[in-house]
Enzyme design. Structure first.
Site, PDB file in Angstrom:
ATOM      1  N   HIS A 483      12.235 -34.022 -29.871  1.00 46.71           N
ATOM      2  CA  HIS A 483      12.954 -33.247 -28.848  1.00 46.71           C
ATOM      3  C   HIS A 483      12.512 -31.781 -28.874  1.00 46.71           C
ATOM      4  O   HIS A 483      12.121 -31.222 -27.840  1.00 46.71           O
ATOM      5  CB  HIS A 483      14.459 -33.361 -29.101  1.00 46.71           C
ATOM      6  CG  HIS A 483      15.304 -32.552 -28.173  1.00 46.71           C
ATOM      7  ND1 HIS A 483      15.997 -33.107 -27.125  1.00 46.71           N
ATOM      8  CD2 HIS A 483      15.586 -31.208 -28.132  1.00 46.71           C
ATOM      9  CE1 HIS A 483      16.650 -32.160 -26.470  1.00 46.71           C
ATOM     10  NE2 HIS A 483      16.422 -30.998 -27.065  1.00 46.71           N
ATOM     11  N   GLU A 484      12.569 -31.171 -30.054  1.00 44.06           N
ATOM     12  CA  GLU A 484      12.222 -29.752 -30.157  1.00 44.06           C
ATOM     13  C   GLU A 484      10.749 -29.515 -29.855  1.00 44.06           C
ATOM     14  O   GLU A 484      10.374 -28.485 -29.287  1.00 44.06           O
ATOM     15  CB  GLU A 484      12.593 -29.206 -31.541  1.00 44.06           C
ATOM     16  CG  GLU A 484      14.079 -29.271 -31.876  1.00 44.06           C
ATOM     17  CD  GLU A 484      14.964 -28.556 -30.857  1.00 44.06           C
ATOM     18  OE1 GLU A 484      14.488 -27.601 -30.196  1.00 44.06           O
ATOM     19  OE2 GLU A 484      16.134 -28.959 -30.694  1.00 44.06           O
ATOM     20  N   HIS A 487      10.184 -28.940 -26.211  1.00 46.54           N
ATOM     21  CA  HIS A 487      10.361 -27.543 -25.809  1.00 46.54           C
ATOM     22  C   HIS A 487       9.101 -26.735 -26.123  1.00 46.54           C
ATOM     23  O   HIS A 487       8.658 -25.913 -25.313  1.00 46.54           O
ATOM     24  CB  HIS A 487      11.540 -26.923 -26.562  1.00 46.54           C
ATOM     25  CG  HIS A 487      12.892 -27.320 -26.057  1.00 46.54           C
ATOM     26  ND1 HIS A 487      13.251 -27.215 -24.728  1.00 46.54           N
ATOM     27  CD2 HIS A 487      13.988 -27.799 -26.708  1.00 46.54           C
ATOM     28  CE1 HIS A 487      14.510 -27.616 -24.583  1.00 46.54           C
ATOM     29  NE2 HIS A 487      14.976 -27.979 -25.765  1.00 46.54           N
ATOM     30  N   HIS A 490       6.346 -27.279 -23.687  1.00 42.47           N
ATOM     31  CA  HIS A 490       6.669 -26.591 -22.433  1.00 42.47           C
ATOM     32  C   HIS A 490       6.266 -25.116 -22.544  1.00 42.47           C
ATOM     33  O   HIS A 490       5.674 -24.545 -21.622  1.00 42.47           O
ATOM     34  CB  HIS A 490       8.167 -26.722 -22.164  1.00 42.47           C
ATOM     35  CG  HIS A 490       8.560 -26.413 -20.751  1.00 42.47           C
ATOM     36  ND1 HIS A 490       9.884 -26.404 -20.346  1.00 42.47           N
ATOM     37  CD2 HIS A 490       7.842 -26.090 -19.648  1.00 42.47           C
ATOM     38  CE1 HIS A 490       9.935 -26.106 -19.056  1.00 42.47           C
ATOM     39  NE2 HIS A 490       8.715 -25.902 -18.610  1.00 42.47           N
TER      40      HIS A 490
END
Length: 700
Positions: A483-484, A487, A490
């Protein structure tokens, strides 16, 4: 930063050309599963030179924050003068972005250091820098002369029509932030807006601190046989959390009632925070704070959010009732004397049901998920999907704040070095137990034509390796890592021309899409099979274990999602029309009964522990809406082949590359080739709850 010149969450420009692999880089997996001697080499030596935090020379000591701050403020004064004297044109936007970048490079870095640095002096200096830069930003956002320079540009139709779409959008975003700060008001009201913003910032910090403080109780109030579950302090016991995983019903009940017992000071802070936000919103021309906060998001307005939450709640209601029935039966089975399901039972009994139905023991999975193997898995996935590799790079002395922090270089196969990720993955005293992504420096095209590489931090709370084993992750930890890292990618690939919209500097209900999408990859056997190996035997993780794990997550998932709907609805009401019709606790009770189903517990005030009210005020729904988009992207684009390079490039081109430089719904449309409705969002979330029994039986 919440305003124009310093967004806390928020090029196609020419790349730097392909660089050869640096001699100071090593394979990413080895950096995390390496023996201590090898890790020491990655931390650097005297020969590698000394520097300050993140390579910023001034930050070799706490006092350096004052120096960095003074330098940034001096540069900002010069840029303000330059902006006010520059004729309307693209240079105006570039100067505004330079101004934003200079302040953000201090404020964003300080925002991380103030919560994560082990040295109190560094944390204190960073906190002061955040406060000072924040105050300057609020004043700049009400600087009439500065705003006039931007207005002249926006009013010049000929010049505006000559600008590219990204430059136009960035100019409009800067103006939007002036407007929500009250630039159109008279001088007295502008001062009031500045003072409100500063007060809100202080209240947010105070409230956030209060959400984590333990509550004390006389130890004699609790039965002797459960006291050992809590920290003793003389004649008192400290209750620092909900103990949600404790098998003893009485312990969970006591923790819930004590930890959530109302604190008068914290209640006063929350009431003042909500009232101040509402006053600011109305002062600058919005009906409510929610209307102000949702401007420019995918949802666009509170009415859409309310419609989304109500439709989702309706679709979930029958499934949630069944989930609560299953939990009640399980509680009756394990505790016949007290079978009524209460809020402190939900997390525990849903976990018991998952474990019993699918024989899920996290300990059976951990040996297959060494941290090094997981990092190699991410490296392999990014390489196949996006042509990106991760390399561990040696750090200089003083560059990192803890000796176990690792620095990763993110390298594209043709474009070269894209940026850096600092991995602060391990537990240490006083480190917050939260998984977070921080932008330390945003990417942008500099005036000399070079690209300023983005720098981010990923913070987790993983256990250290032991003498006999590397760091081993539970399935939940592995999913959080993915998940992290979503980020982080991105941030690396949102290579906008302007720092103001780089990477994750985009609307909140879009910012979570890339990270949640990575969770779908983390739960796909084809992806997991590429890296999950037993750290001792090298045996791959059996497919049926992955199937069991994925299906187990759907047990009581409707009730879990219903709980999120309740939190999101509560957040919307708190930031809706003021004055509130009832107290925050009475609103909590009503909303819990309407959107959740389990009874409110008298003399508790869960809202005083709702830390997301600070960073996600009026935007807590973002998690659900982002998950809906991620679900649609996964099913339509990656479910058939999670390694599809053409689809990976489309994902980068349509969704990651723009940062916040394009309207979020347009990015979603570009990826899905259609404009999703509220009903589409709801259907995507609800369909994820369906069990795939056919696949489970085949794999078993």
């Amino acid at each position: 930063m919440p305003a124009a010149l310093g967004r806390a969450l928020r090029v196609r420009a020419a790349g730097q050309g392909c660089r050869a692999v640096s001699t100071s880089w090593c394979p990413v997996g080895a950096a995390f599963d390496a023996k201590q001697q090898q890790q020491q080499q990655l931390r650097g030596s005297a020969a590698s030179g000394e520097t300050g935090l993140f390579g910023v020379p001034e930050l070799s000591c706490p006092e350096g924050f004052q120096e960095a701050q003074d330098k940034a403020l001096q540069e900002s004064e010069q840029l303000v003068q330059k902006a006010c004297s520059t004729p309307p044109g693209p240079e105006t936007v570039m100067i505004f972005d330079q101004l934003s970048d200079g302040l953000c490079r201090v404020a964003d870095l300080a925002d991380f250091v103030k919560i994560a640095h082990p040295d109190f002096a560094f944390r204190e200096a960073a906190e002061e820098a955040c406060r000072n830069i924040g105050t300057v930003v609020e004043k700049l956002n009400t600087d009439v002369e500065l705003c006039q320079s931007l207005k002249r540009l926006l009013a010049d139709e000929i010049v505006m029509s000559s600008l590219d779409p990204e430059t136009r959008r960035v100019a409009e975003l800067f103006m939007f932030d002036f407007e929500i700060s009250g630039i159109h008001l008279d001088e007295e009201k502008r001062k009031k807006a500045v003072n409100l913003n500063v007060r809100i910032l202080d209240l947010c910090n105070e409230f956030l601190t209060g959400t984590h403080l333990p509550n004390k109780i006389d130890k004699h109030v609790l039965p002797e046989h459960i006291r050992y579950n809590f920290t003793a302090e003389g004649n008192y016991l400290q209750v620092a959390g909900l103990h949600a995983d404790c098998p003893d019903d009485l312990v969970r009940e006591a923790a819930y009632k004590i930890f959530l017992y109302p604190n008068a000071e914290q209640l006063s802070r929350l009431e003042e925070l909500l009232a101040s936000r509402n006053s600011l919103a109305q002062l600058v021309g919005y009906d409510t704070f929610a209307h102000r906060a949702l401007q420019g998001t995918m949802a666009k307005n509170p009415e859409t959010v309310r419609q989304f939450l109500e439709k989702l709640s309706d679709q979930l209601s029958k499934r949630t009732e069944k989930d609560f029935e299953m939990m009640t039966k399980m509680k009756m089975k394990l505790n016949p004397q007290n079978s009524k399901l209460m809020p402190w039972d939900h997390p525990y009994y849903s976990g018991v049901l998952r474990a019993e139905r699918y024989n899920i023991d996290p300990g059976l999975y951990c040996p297959f998920f060494s941290l090094g193997a997981c990092m190699e898995g991410l490296n392999s996935l990014f390489s196949q999907l996006l042509g990106i590799s991760l390399y561990a790079e040696q750090t200089q002395r003083g560059e990192v704040w803890s000796e176990d922090v690792r620095k990763l270089a993110v390298v594209h196969e043709t474009e070269g070095l894209l940026g850096y990720i600092y991995c602060d993955f391990f537990q240490r005293p006083d480190k917050p137990h939260q998984d977070c992504h921080f932008t330390v420096r945003g990417g942008r095209l500099r005036e000399n034509g070079e690209y300023q590489l983005p720098v981010v931090v990923l913070m987790l709370s993983l256990p250290h390796s032991t003498r006999g084993a590397p760091t081993l992750l539970s399935p939940g930890m592995m999913e959080n890592l993915f998940h992290e890292m979503g980020h982080a990618m991105h941030s690396m690939l949102g290579r906008t021309r302007y720092q103001h919209v780089t990477g994750t500097r985009c609307p909140t209900d879009f910012a979570e899409v890339p990270s949640i999408l990575m969770e779908y990859f983390a739960n796909d056997y084809r992806v997991v099979n590429q890296f999950a190996r037993h750290y001792k035997t090298g045996q791959p993780l059996p497919k049926n274990m992955v199937s069991r794990l994925c299906e187990s997550k759907k047990v009581c998932a409707a009730a879990d999602m219903q709980l999120q709907v309740f939190y999101a609805a509560l957040d919307q009401i708190y930031h809706g029309k003021h004055p509130l019709k009832k107290s925050t606790t009475e609103i909590l009770k009503e909303t819990q009964e309407k959107f959740y189903g389990l009874p409110y517990v008298p003399n508790t005030a869960w809202q005083l522990r709702f830390s997301h009210l600070v960073g996600y005020g009026a935007k807590y729904y973002s998690y659900l809406m982002s998950r809906a988009v991620a679900s649609m992207v996964w099913k339509q684009c990656f479910a058939q082949d999670p390694f599809d390079r053409a689809m990976g490039e489309r994902y980068r081109r349509e969704m990651l590359a723009h940062g916040g430089g394009k309207e979020p719904i347009l990015m979603v449309q570009g990826m899905l080739q259609k404009s999703p409705s509220v009903e589409d969002f709801v259907d995507a979330l609800v369909s994820d709850l369906d069990h795939n029994f056919e696949m489970f039986i085949m794999d078993s």
